[in-house]
Design a protein around this motif. Structure first.
Motif, PDB file in Angstrom:
ATOM      1  N   TYR A 201      37.729  39.724  48.863  1.00  0.00           N
ATOM      2  CA  TYR A 201      38.262  38.535  49.535  1.00  0.00           C
ATOM      3  C   TYR A 201      39.644  38.149  49.020  1.00  0.00           C
ATOM      4  CZ  TYR A 201      33.438  38.327  51.036  1.00  0.00           C
ATOM      5  OH  TYR A 201      32.217  38.646  51.577  1.00  0.00           O
ATOM      6  N   ASN A 202      40.103  38.860  47.974  1.00  0.00           N
ATOM      7  CA  ASN A 202      41.438  38.646  47.427  1.00  0.00           C
ATOM      8  C   ASN A 202      41.786  39.871  46.594  1.00  0.00           C
ATOM      9  OD1 ASN A 202      43.825  37.858  46.244  1.00  0.00           O
ATOM     10  ND2 ASN A 202      42.929  36.235  44.986  1.00  0.00           N
ATOM     11  N   THR A 203      42.388  40.853  47.221  1.00  0.00           N
ATOM     12  CA  THR A 203      42.606  42.136  46.539  1.00  0.00           C
ATOM     13  C   THR A 203      43.654  42.064  45.443  1.00  0.00           C
ATOM     14  OG1 THR A 203      44.143  42.796  48.293  1.00  0.00           O
ATOM     15  CG2 THR A 203      41.845  43.513  48.501  1.00  0.00           C
ATOM     16  N   ASP A 204      44.299  40.906  45.263  1.00  0.00           N
ATOM     17  CA  ASP A 204      45.185  40.743  44.112  1.00  0.00           C
ATOM     18  C   ASP A 204      44.386  40.541  42.827  1.00  0.00           C
ATOM     19  OD1 ASP A 204      47.546  41.006  45.520  1.00  0.00           O
ATOM     20  OD2 ASP A 204      47.659  38.871  45.990  1.00  0.00           O
ATOM     21  N   GLU A 205      43.114  40.220  42.954  1.00  0.00           N
ATOM     22  CA  GLU A 205      42.245  40.087  41.791  1.00  0.00           C
ATOM     23  C   GLU A 205      41.627  41.440  41.454  1.00  0.00           C
ATOM     24  OE1 GLU A 205      40.541  35.505  42.030  1.00  0.00           O
ATOM     25  OE2 GLU A 205      39.160  37.194  41.940  1.00  0.00           O
ATOM     26  N   VAL A 206      41.893  41.899  40.232  1.00  0.00           N
ATOM     27  CA  VAL A 206      41.337  43.153  39.740  1.00  0.00           C
ATOM     28  C   VAL A 206      40.290  42.814  38.678  1.00  0.00           C
ATOM     29  CG1 VAL A 206      41.853  45.397  38.737  1.00  0.00           C
ATOM     30  CG2 VAL A 206      43.577  44.227  40.111  1.00  0.00           C
ATOM     31  N   TRP A 207      39.070  43.300  38.882  1.00  0.00           N
ATOM     32  CA  TRP A 207      37.967  43.009  37.969  1.00  0.00           C
ATOM     33  C   TRP A 207      37.568  44.270  37.225  1.00  0.00           C
ATOM     34  CZ3 TRP A 207      34.919  38.375  37.473  1.00  0.00           C
ATOM     35  CH2 TRP A 207      35.408  37.299  38.221  1.00  0.00           C
ATOM     36  N   LEU A 208      37.135  44.069  35.983  1.00  0.00           N
ATOM     37  CA  LEU A 208      36.692  45.174  35.122  1.00  0.00           C
ATOM     38  C   LEU A 208      35.303  44.885  34.582  1.00  0.00           C
ATOM     39  CD1 LEU A 208      39.765  46.032  32.858  1.00  0.00           C
ATOM     40  CD2 LEU A 208      38.463  47.668  34.192  1.00  0.00           C
ATOM     41  N   THR A 209      34.451  45.902  34.600  1.00  0.00           N
ATOM     42  CA  THR A 209      33.251  45.857  33.774  1.00  0.00           C
ATOM     43  C   THR A 209      33.504  46.742  32.560  1.00  0.00           C
ATOM     44  OG1 THR A 209      32.238  47.707  34.960  1.00  0.00           O
ATOM     45  CG2 THR A 209      31.749  45.467  35.751  1.00  0.00           C
TER      46      THR A 209
END
Length: 843
Positions: free
Chosen positions: A737-745
């Protein structure tokens, strides 16, 4: 005249810059420059806390997941020491010296599996190797807090001493099995409490001798040891037990044996005296500690037997009597996060003290760590403060801890996370090891155990403590792969004996993860799922077992009790499937991961396999380098024909598996492969959903890597993103919903989020409590903030040009920077603010 012309040029340039910052809108960088921690805090074992004698608000502590955590505000917020500087072992206690800038520690070289001594001369910002007489086998290291040059270290059978800050070491004691419980430094007298008993040097460390003072059995050694002096009395304390149950690198969880607290006054005629009065028989002390300037106040920490909870007792009369000061019943004097009496997992997760430290210069300040959490006191144990969730989300002492609350991370993320799923822009689920899963309803700011349907702990009737994967059907139904075995296919979980006894299932939720029901119980671990893009009744599962494992499928997913049947077993494989993809044309692509046999050797049972007949038969399309330890398979989202795949591969050890790791690429569905990333153990890779040239690559011990030229015909160039400080990221996700947010596990550091569009961050304003002035500036700029602040300054190209951590106010001399527009990222309490500033030409 020429000078006037230059001034006019400079003025025009400065005016241009000011206009540019006013007009400049979007400022998007290729990759995040700041990573914010996300999660619920706590979960992984914490060892060897160390409180600074110079400033008790500063604490370091080690984690079993390799990171070393650091706080400068007494646990209100935490950050990780960069893995490129220092990695933790159980005994990686930061050793302070008389000089606040000089520190010593044991570094765990994960790749080589060695433990080496390191030194910092800038207060812990950077670390360098010192001379290692053990050749990578350092078990213990102690530095003199009254000096900056005296260091003791030990290996399995030898103790060494340095009087020159680690430039050289001399062997000073030999024993067949060294275990050191502690060292007390007192000028020319140095005391070591160890398996052999008490070792003493009276000549500043030139040599040590064993002292068999009366009162302590010759068959006893010290599991922990401390001392203090006030200039008149020098007093030593130790927790002692039989040498038969003492060994090198023994963990604090081995607290269960008969052990007692002993006291010795060095002045006069030294004699050991039993000092147990007030400590009940169901309490097992492991640690003993005290401030080095107060010989009357002493603490012991360990565990109680029933219930099995952490415990601390304190004496203010030199051990003559003891009082319980860590009162877990009803959280009497402990503020809690989600662990505590009545909480999501009560106190059972904490179990016992895994670390304990008293500030060397203040007997009122102490910290206890356990199997997942840390608590501190600055009033001598009258009250204890949790340090693993944001302080605004904690619960008052003297009351039960409520369940299913939402918590903001304070940086102490020390649990493994496998997967992230968005059900909508606000609702998210995260798959975790050991704590099963977390849920967020505010876009990932706060997280909770706010779901029902399966318990985490066996004691609560639950069967599955780990969730590995989640997928959603077109109607929104969620499916989760769960297991009773954690860390599947990581370095320590590749054996049949570890995996075959595990349990697992697929769970189902039709309300965005609020409640879960059992879809199918395999009685074997399940690690990955895949829905068929053209058949709503088909679901595939990776089921783990050496003889019964493989890819299972149901063709009646929407039935009341779906039936799962195994597909054919691909050649070479031995029941260790890890990933499954279903292509648009129905082709199945499966990755089988590593297996080690009873002789600890890797078997050639791994790789990439395809089926074009729904699993009736499989073709082996593996590169030879994939035969031992393959991880994720990635289908390029920008290839409409789905011919381009990437395979993440680990190198093994012990011969044939060595040197095979990397990221492999095929453009013809596995008919041929090229290795495009030559890193030793690649976990996964993710391609940007809208930019086919951007890829992130995760590794086991080499951190997070990035390229923005993935499709360069000459070969992509990957670089380490050292802004992410943890060595073992697992997977990268883009917020749909906001590809500027990059998430990491990650494997051991929870979740992190970075934003590539800094203009979307909260702007510095009147309500932020942040003031930046002057702006524009010429040489110097001021930052006024509240509390701990991480500041990163980025140039117009998105490159970091400055980074620092400070409290309150900071004046920076940035005269060396070229004039231009810069972005200031100010990170406080898991929130990042943004402010553009202009540096003007001073000429």
């Amino acid at each position: 005249m020429q000078r006037t012309i230059e001034k006019i040029k400079t003025m025009k340039k400065n005016i241009f810059l000011i206009c540019a910052i006013i007009l400049m809108g979007t400022h998007i960088f290729a990759q995040p420059n700041v990573w914010e921690n996300r999660g619920i805090g706590g979960g992984g074992a914490l060892f060897s806390p160390s409180i600074s004698p110079h400033n008790h608000s500063e604490i370091y502590m080690a984690c079993d997941m390799t990171e070393i955590f650091h706080t400068q505000d007494f646990g209100e917020t935490w950050e990780v020491v960069p893995f490129t500087e220092l990695l933790a072992t159980q005994e990686s206690k930061i050793q302070y010296t008389s000089n606040p800038s000089i520190l010593f520690a044991i570094h765990h070289n994960f790749a080589a599996d060695t433990r080496i001594p390191k030194k910092s001369t800038d207060g812990g910002n950077t670390w360098t190797n010192i001379y290692d007489p053990t050749s990578g086998e350092v078990l213990y290291l102690f530095a003199d807090p009254n000096s900056s040059t005296r260091v003791l270290l030990a290996t399995w059978d030898q103790i060494y001493f340095s009087n020159d800050g680690g430039i050289s070491f001399d062997a000073v004691y030999t024993a067949p099995d060294v275990y050191i419980g502690g060292v007390f430094w007192n000028g020319g007298n140095i005391f070591i409490g160890c398996k052999d008993g008490l070792l003493v040097s009276t000549n500043g460390g030139l040599n040590f001798s064993k002292q068999n003072y009366a009162g302590l059995s010759a068959n006893y050694g010290f599991i922990s040891f401390t001392g203090a002096t006030d200039g008149t009395t020098t007093r030593l304390f130790g927790v002692a037990r039989s040498k038969n149950v003492l060994w090198g690198l023994m963990q604090p969880s081995e607290y269960w044996d008969t052990q007692d607290v002993y006291r010795l006054d060095w002045d006069g005629t030294p004699t050991w005296q039993l000092a147990n009065s007030g400590i009940p028989t169901n309490a097992f002390p492991f640690f003993v500690d005290m401030a080095r300037n107060n010989p009357n106040v002493v603490y012991v920490a360990g565990a109680t037997d029933v219930p099995q909870n952490p415990m601390i007792y304190k004496s203010t009369n030199a051990g003559d009597s003891w009082t319980s000061i860590y009162q877990t019943t009803n959280n009497t004097n402990i503020t809690t996060g989600w662990i505590g009496a009545g909480g999501d997992l009560d106190w059972g997760w904490a179990e016992n003290a895994m670390g304990f430290d008293v500030c060397d210069t203040n007997a009122d300040v102490a910290i206890i760590t356990d199997w997942g959490f840390a608590h501190v006191t600055d009033n001598g144990g009258q009250t204890w403060q949790q340090t693993y969730v944001d302080i605004d989300d904690q619960h008052s002492s003297g009351s039960t801890t409520p369940t299913q609350q939402y918590y903001l991370s304070n940086g102490l993320e020390n649990t493994s996370s496998w997967w992230i799923h968005w059900t909508d822009a606000n609702n998210m689920m995260a798959a975790y090891t050991d704590i099963a899963a977390l849920r967020s309803n505010d876009g990932g700011q706060k997280w909770s155990f706010d779901y029902d349907g399966y318990a985490v702990e066996y004691s609560s009737g639950g069967k599955w403590n780990s969730t590995y994967h989640m997928v959603a059907a077109t109607d929104g139904t969620l499916y989760a792969a769960v297991a009773s075995v954690h860390d599947i296919y990581q370095s320590t979980y590749l054996h049949d004996s570890q995996l075959d006894n595990g349990d697992g299932a697929i769970l189902k939720s039709t309300d965005n993860g609020n409640t879960w029901t059992l879809l199918h119980d395999f009685d074997m671990p399940v690690v990955r799922l895949a829905l068929h893009p053209n058949d709503n009744n088909a679901l595939y599962a990776c089921v783990v077992h050496s003889t019964q494992g493989g890819i299972y499928k149901t063709s009646n997913l929407n039935a009341a009790s779906p039936v799962f049947v195994p597909t054919a077993i691909p050649g070479r494989t031995e029941g260790h499937p890890y990933d499954i993809k279903v292509l648009n044309d129905g082709t199945l692509v499966a990755a089988y991961s590593g297996r080690r046999d009873s002789a600890w050797a890797f078997t050639a049972s791994s790789g990439i396999f395809t089926s074009t007949n729904d699993g009736t038969s499989w073709s082996d399309v593996s590169d030879n380098g994939m035969h031992y330890w393959t991880k994720d398979i990635i289908i390029d989202p920008h290839d409409n024909n789905q011919n381009t795949w990437y395979a993440a591969v680990h190198s093994g050890w012990g011969g044939a598996p060595n040197g095979l790791g990397g990221l492999y690429k095929t453009t013809n569905r596995g008919q041929s492969w090229n290795k495009i990333v030559n890193l030793d153990r690649v976990e996964s890779a993710t391609i940007h959903p809208t930019d086919p040239n951007i890829m992130y690559v995760t590794t086991e011990f080499e951190g997070l890597w990035y390229t923005d030229d993935l499709n360069n015909s000459a070969g992509a160039t990957f670089s380490l993103l050292d802004e992410y400080r943890f060595q073992h990221p697992m997977r990268v996700f883009f917020n749909p919903y906001n590809t500027d947010e990059v998430w990491l596990t990650s494997f051991g550091h929870g979740m992190s989020m970075g934003n590539v569009d800094v203009t979307s961050l909260t702007q510095v304003g009147n309500d932020s409590g942040i003031d930046i002035y002057p702006n524009p500036f010429v040489d110097n700029i001021n930052f006024d903030t509240k509390g701990k602040t991480n500041l990163v300054i980025i140039n117009i190209e998105g490159k970091r040009v400055y980074e620092t951590v400070f409290h309150g106010k900071k004046n920076l001399d940035l005269s060396y920077l070229p004039d231009g527009i810069y972005s200031c990222l100010i990170h406080q309490k898991n929130k990042t603010y943004h402010q553009k500033v202009i540096k003007l030409n001073s000429k």
